[in-house]
Motif scaffolding. Structure first.
Motif, PDB file in Angstrom:
ATOM      1  N   ARG A 190     -16.670  -4.259  41.236  1.00 29.33           N
ATOM      2  CA  ARG A 190     -18.022  -4.547  41.657  1.00 29.33           C
ATOM      3  C   ARG A 190     -18.420  -3.505  42.326  1.00 29.33           C
ATOM      4  NH1 ARG A 190     -20.253  -9.273  43.222  1.00 29.33           N
ATOM      5  NH2 ARG A 190     -22.314  -9.156  43.957  1.00 29.33           N
ATOM      6  N   TYR A 191     -19.704  -2.931  42.291  1.00 27.26           N
ATOM      7  CA  TYR A 191     -20.367  -1.660  42.467  1.00 27.26           C
ATOM      8  C   TYR A 191     -21.071  -2.027  44.000  1.00 27.26           C
ATOM      9  CZ  TYR A 191     -19.449  -0.231  37.674  1.00 27.26           C
ATOM     10  OH  TYR A 191     -18.880   0.024  36.696  1.00 27.26           O
ATOM     11  N   GLU A 192     -20.461  -1.858  45.084  1.00 24.06           N
ATOM     12  CA  GLU A 192     -21.086  -2.552  46.297  1.00 24.06           C
ATOM     13  C   GLU A 192     -22.334  -1.470  46.533  1.00 24.06           C
ATOM     14  OE1 GLU A 192     -17.733  -2.701  49.085  1.00 24.06           O
ATOM     15  OE2 GLU A 192     -16.987  -4.336  48.159  1.00 24.06           O
ATOM     16  N   ALA A 193     -22.068  -0.190  46.621  1.00 23.63           N
ATOM     17  CA  ALA A 193     -23.335   0.631  46.922  1.00 23.63           C
ATOM     18  C   ALA A 193     -24.592   0.079  45.991  1.00 23.63           C
ATOM     19  CB  ALA A 193     -22.838   1.992  46.614  1.00 23.63           C
ATOM     20  N   VAL A 214     -21.925   6.477  29.251  1.00 23.57           N
ATOM     21  CA  VAL A 214     -21.904   8.290  29.617  1.00 23.57           C
ATOM     22  C   VAL A 214     -20.520   8.187  30.705  1.00 23.57           C
ATOM     23  CG1 VAL A 214     -22.915  10.346  30.365  1.00 23.57           C
ATOM     24  CG2 VAL A 214     -23.944   8.777  28.716  1.00 23.57           C
ATOM     25  N   MET A 215     -20.811   7.417  31.653  1.00 23.24           N
ATOM     26  CA  MET A 215     -19.977   7.481  32.740  1.00 23.24           C
ATOM     27  C   MET A 215     -18.538   6.954  32.549  1.00 23.24           C
ATOM     28  SD  MET A 215     -21.409   8.980  35.578  1.00 23.24           S
ATOM     29  CE  MET A 215     -22.229   9.961  34.142  1.00 23.24           C
ATOM     30  N   THR A 216     -18.310   6.328  31.620  1.00 27.75           N
ATOM     31  CA  THR A 216     -17.057   5.850  31.068  1.00 27.75           C
ATOM     32  C   THR A 216     -16.273   6.856  30.168  1.00 27.75           C
ATOM     33  OG1 THR A 216     -17.962   4.296  29.572  1.00 27.75           O
ATOM     34  CG2 THR A 216     -17.343   3.468  31.849  1.00 27.75           C
ATOM     35  N   ARG A 217     -16.933   7.691  29.641  1.00 31.04           N
ATOM     36  CA  ARG A 217     -16.595   8.622  28.810  1.00 31.04           C
ATOM     37  C   ARG A 217     -15.229   9.404  29.561  1.00 31.04           C
ATOM     38  NH1 ARG A 217     -21.105  11.437  25.150  1.00 31.04           N
ATOM     39  NH2 ARG A 217     -21.616   9.468  23.773  1.00 31.04           N
ATOM     40  N   ARG A 218     -14.165   9.632  28.704  1.00 27.13           N
ATOM     41  CA  ARG A 218     -13.019  10.119  29.345  1.00 27.13           C
ATOM     42  C   ARG A 218     -13.626  11.615  30.267  1.00 27.13           C
ATOM     43  NH1 ARG A 218      -7.877   9.499  25.814  1.00 27.13           N
ATOM     44  NH2 ARG A 218      -8.731   7.553  25.893  1.00 27.13           N
ATOM     45  N   LEU A 254     -29.739   8.654  40.934  1.00 26.84           N
ATOM     46  CA  LEU A 254     -29.197   7.767  42.384  1.00 26.84           C
ATOM     47  C   LEU A 254     -28.293   6.927  41.939  1.00 26.84           C
ATOM     48  CD1 LEU A 254     -29.299   7.862  45.308  1.00 26.84           C
ATOM     49  CD2 LEU A 254     -31.144   5.968  45.078  1.00 26.84           C
ATOM     50  N   ILE A 255     -28.482   6.338  40.735  1.00 29.16           N
ATOM     51  CA  ILE A 255     -27.457   5.069  40.509  1.00 29.16           C
ATOM     52  C   ILE A 255     -26.147   5.777  39.941  1.00 29.16           C
ATOM     53  CG2 ILE A 255     -26.917   3.491  38.551  1.00 29.16           C
ATOM     54  CD1 ILE A 255     -29.876   2.656  38.449  1.00 29.16           C
ATOM     55  N   LEU A 256     -26.277   7.059  39.294  1.00 26.09           N
ATOM     56  CA  LEU A 256     -25.017   7.648  38.730  1.00 26.09           C
ATOM     57  C   LEU A 256     -24.282   8.171  39.837  1.00 26.09           C
ATOM     58  CD1 LEU A 256     -26.753   9.810  35.851  1.00 26.09           C
ATOM     59  CD2 LEU A 256     -25.194   7.753  35.697  1.00 26.09           C
ATOM     60  N   SER A 257     -24.865   8.606  40.866  1.00 25.32           N
ATOM     61  CA  SER A 257     -24.218   9.105  42.145  1.00 25.32           C
ATOM     62  C   SER A 257     -23.503   8.063  43.074  1.00 25.32           C
ATOM     63  CB  SER A 257     -25.270  10.065  42.867  1.00 25.32           C
ATOM     64  OG  SER A 257     -26.095   9.459  43.499  1.00 25.32           O
ATOM     65  N   LEU A 258     -24.216   6.950  42.932  1.00 29.38           N
ATOM     66  CA  LEU A 258     -23.582   6.071  43.722  1.00 29.38           C
ATOM     67  C   LEU A 258     -22.601   5.092  43.239  1.00 29.38           C
ATOM     68  CD1 LEU A 258     -26.934   4.488  45.417  1.00 29.38           C
ATOM     69  CD2 LEU A 258     -25.316   6.060  46.520  1.00 29.38           C
ATOM     70  N   HIS A 259     -22.379   5.060  41.975  1.00 30.46           N
ATOM     71  CA  HIS A 259     -21.351   4.071  41.379  1.00 30.46           C
ATOM     72  C   HIS A 259     -19.950   4.137  41.700  1.00 30.46           C
ATOM     73  CE1 HIS A 259     -20.280   7.055  38.201  1.00 30.46           C
ATOM     74  NE2 HIS A 259     -19.534   6.220  37.757  1.00 30.46           N
ATOM     75  N   LEU A 260     -19.776   5.372  41.853  1.00 33.33           N
ATOM     76  CA  LEU A 260     -18.142   5.495  42.332  1.00 33.33           C
ATOM     77  C   LEU A 260     -17.840   4.955  43.801  1.00 33.33           C
ATOM     78  CD1 LEU A 260     -17.616   9.028  41.208  1.00 33.33           C
ATOM     79  CD2 LEU A 260     -16.767   7.082  39.804  1.00 33.33           C
ATOM     80  N   ASP A 261     -19.025   4.320  44.528  1.00 29.22           N
ATOM     81  CA  ASP A 261     -18.975   4.064  45.775  1.00 29.22           C
ATOM     82  C   ASP A 261     -18.068   4.993  46.876  1.00 29.22           C
ATOM     83  OD1 ASP A 261     -20.035   1.539  46.068  1.00 29.22           O
ATOM     84  OD2 ASP A 261     -18.368   0.515  44.860  1.00 29.22           O
ATOM     85  N   ARG A 262     -18.379   6.296  46.766  1.00 32.71           N
ATOM     86  CA  ARG A 262     -18.180   7.423  47.490  1.00 32.71           C
ATOM     87  C   ARG A 262     -19.318   8.075  48.133  1.00 32.71           C
ATOM     88  NH1 ARG A 262     -14.740  10.406  43.762  1.00 32.71           N
ATOM     89  NH2 ARG A 262     -15.071  12.071  45.192  1.00 32.71           N
ATOM     90  N   ALA A 317     -15.934  10.760  33.303  1.00 33.36           N
ATOM     91  CA  ALA A 317     -15.294  10.249  34.208  1.00 33.36           C
ATOM     92  C   ALA A 317     -13.920  10.814  35.041  1.00 33.36           C
ATOM     93  CB  ALA A 317     -14.564   8.618  33.776  1.00 33.36           C
ATOM     94  N   ALA A 318     -13.363  11.582  34.202  1.00 36.10           N
ATOM     95  CA  ALA A 318     -12.403  12.596  34.955  1.00 36.10           C
ATOM     96  C   ALA A 318     -13.290  13.684  35.771  1.00 36.10           C
ATOM     97  CB  ALA A 318     -11.715  13.282  33.808  1.00 36.10           C
ATOM     98  N   TYR A 319     -14.219  14.332  35.312  1.00 36.46           N
ATOM     99  CA  TYR A 319     -15.027  15.223  36.412  1.00 36.46           C
ATOM    100  C   TYR A 319     -15.616  14.490  37.416  1.00 36.46           C
ATOM    101  CZ  TYR A 319     -18.891  18.694  37.225  1.00 36.46           C
ATOM    102  OH  TYR A 319     -19.660  19.419  37.808  1.00 36.46           O
ATOM    103  N   MET A 320     -16.152  13.406  37.341  1.00 35.21           N
ATOM    104  CA  MET A 320     -16.947  12.446  38.291  1.00 35.21           C
ATOM    105  C   MET A 320     -15.837  12.321  39.525  1.00 35.21           C
ATOM    106  SD  MET A 320     -20.204  12.322  38.132  1.00 35.21           S
ATOM    107  CE  MET A 320     -20.670  11.053  38.920  1.00 35.21           C
TER     108      MET A 320
END
Length: 386
Positions: free
Chosen positions: A8-11, A222-226, A273-281, A229-232
């Protein structure tokens, strides 16, 4: 069918809750401090945030889990029971309101218009019942006007269900196609009469909805590309906080300085903003994960769907109250009174949205899950797609 589960993406839930409340306040068109806040004056842009958020979380839950027609049927069943029961309930309230106008008109009361005509015609009612009010040449619709976006969302679900079994991201050109389509679609919408604010029916609304939704899907892919994802994951919380802050600042700067078709550029920082929040950090996530914003996120669909009915039902009363309260006061006092009433009205919207969530939205969603199970194999919706 892969049974992968998305977290779940709480943010993003909290962000959705803020967006729903901003749209509700945006529609309070009486003198208050909120009419001087750019993010609320241009509150219609938060609908584009909804589309992108929906595409992102739907992709996270189902992009690898729809393989055949049976999976498609289960997916569409789940989405139907997610959006339709509350939609039809609110529409029934509008129908009762229009029937009351009809009775009042037959009784000789003076009304601003004839019941079941114009933007509340029977034709528009039927289109809204079937959630196709934004698909054809129906014009502006006052059968719960915000539901135009739900009509576009329904189309996006259908397109998603039809395309995903083809595994489109196996093709290298798919991301570039989505980017090109989204840019062209938003450019077209921006230059239509009335711009993005009036793109609520017909081709502009469909392009707006599909562009936003597909952008969200692309963001997830894009965010799930290996490598990405590793960079993020390597990014520090401080870096993510900076990106979140810059995205919000860029959004506000665009709203403050740009006008006309250029205002559509504000969609870009919302995507970041979505991209930066999806990690919940990051600090933004810490704020959005607090209880109040999580509560708003949980009830965001109810807030969005019910607020217009509440505003319309209180409109005439508010005009009389505001008129009498502000008749003999200065501008600052009038502004303060209007702001106070807007806050009270927002609280009423949230409170009633809680009721519709508890007794309509949530029970019917659970019922839909049961229906989906009976179709065949269980396509369990992840928490992210709720």
């Amino acid at each position: 069918m892969a049974e992968t589960a998305a977290s779940r993406y709480e943010a993003l839930d909290g962000l959705r809750g803020i967006a729903a409340l901003m749209v509700a306040i945006h529609h309070m068109q009486f003198n208050s401090i909120f009419l001087h806040v750019d993010a609320i004056v241009y509150g219609e842009l938060f609908v584009d945030l909804f589309f992108a958020l929906s595409g992102f979380v739907i992709a996270s839950a189902y992009l690898e889990r729809i393989d055949d027609t049976r999976d498609m049927k289960r997916f569409l069943t789940l989405r139907f029971f997610r959006i339709y029961p509350l939609h039809i309930f609110i529409l029934a309230l509008f129908l009762l309101k229009e029937l009351a106008r009809l009775v009042a008109g037959l009784s000789g009361a003076t009304l601003s218009g004839t019941a079941f005509t114009g933007r509340t015609s029977v034709e528009l009612l039927m289109a809204t019942i079937f959630l196709v009010q934004a698909w054809g040449p129906f014009g502006k619709n006052e059968w719960n006007a915000p539901s135009w976006s739900i009509s576009c969302e329904a189309l996006a679900y259908i397109v998603f269900a039809l395309v995903v079994p083809l595994k489109p991201f196996r093709w290298k050109w798919t991301p570039w196609f989505i980017v090109a389509f989204s840019i062209l679609a938003y450019t077209y919408v921006a230059f239509t009469p009335g711009g993005i604010a009036d793109a609520t029916y017909g081709l502009p609304s469909l392009l707006r909805g599909l562009a936003g939704f597909s952008t969200g899907v692309l963001c997830y892919q894009v965010m799930t590309r290996r490598s990405v994802a590793a960079y993020m994951q390597k990014m520090s919380d401080r870096t993510l906080t900076a990106i979140q802050f810059c995205a919000v600042l860029a959004f506000l700067v665009v709203l403050h300085y740009l006008r006309g078709p250029a205002i559509v550029i504000a969609v870009v920082p919302l995507v970041f903003l979505i991209l930066s929040l999806h990690l919940d950090r990051g600090m933004g996530c810490t704020i959005l994960n607090t209880r109040v914003f999580q509560y708003l996120g949980k009830t965001s669909y109810s807030i969005y769907m019910i607020h217009m009915f509440i505003l319309l039902m209180t409109d005439s009363v508010l005009k009389r109250v505001l008129g009498s309260l502000t008749a003999h006061v200065d501008g600052a006092t009038s502004l303060a009174i209007g702001t106070g009433i807007a806050l009270v009205l927002a609280a009423v919207v949230v409170a009633l949205a809680d009721v519709t969530y508890r007794f309509i939205e949530h029970p019917w969603r659970e019922y839909g899950r049961g229906v989906a199970r009976r179709i065949g194999r269980v396509l369990k919706p992840s928490a992210a797609a709720e």
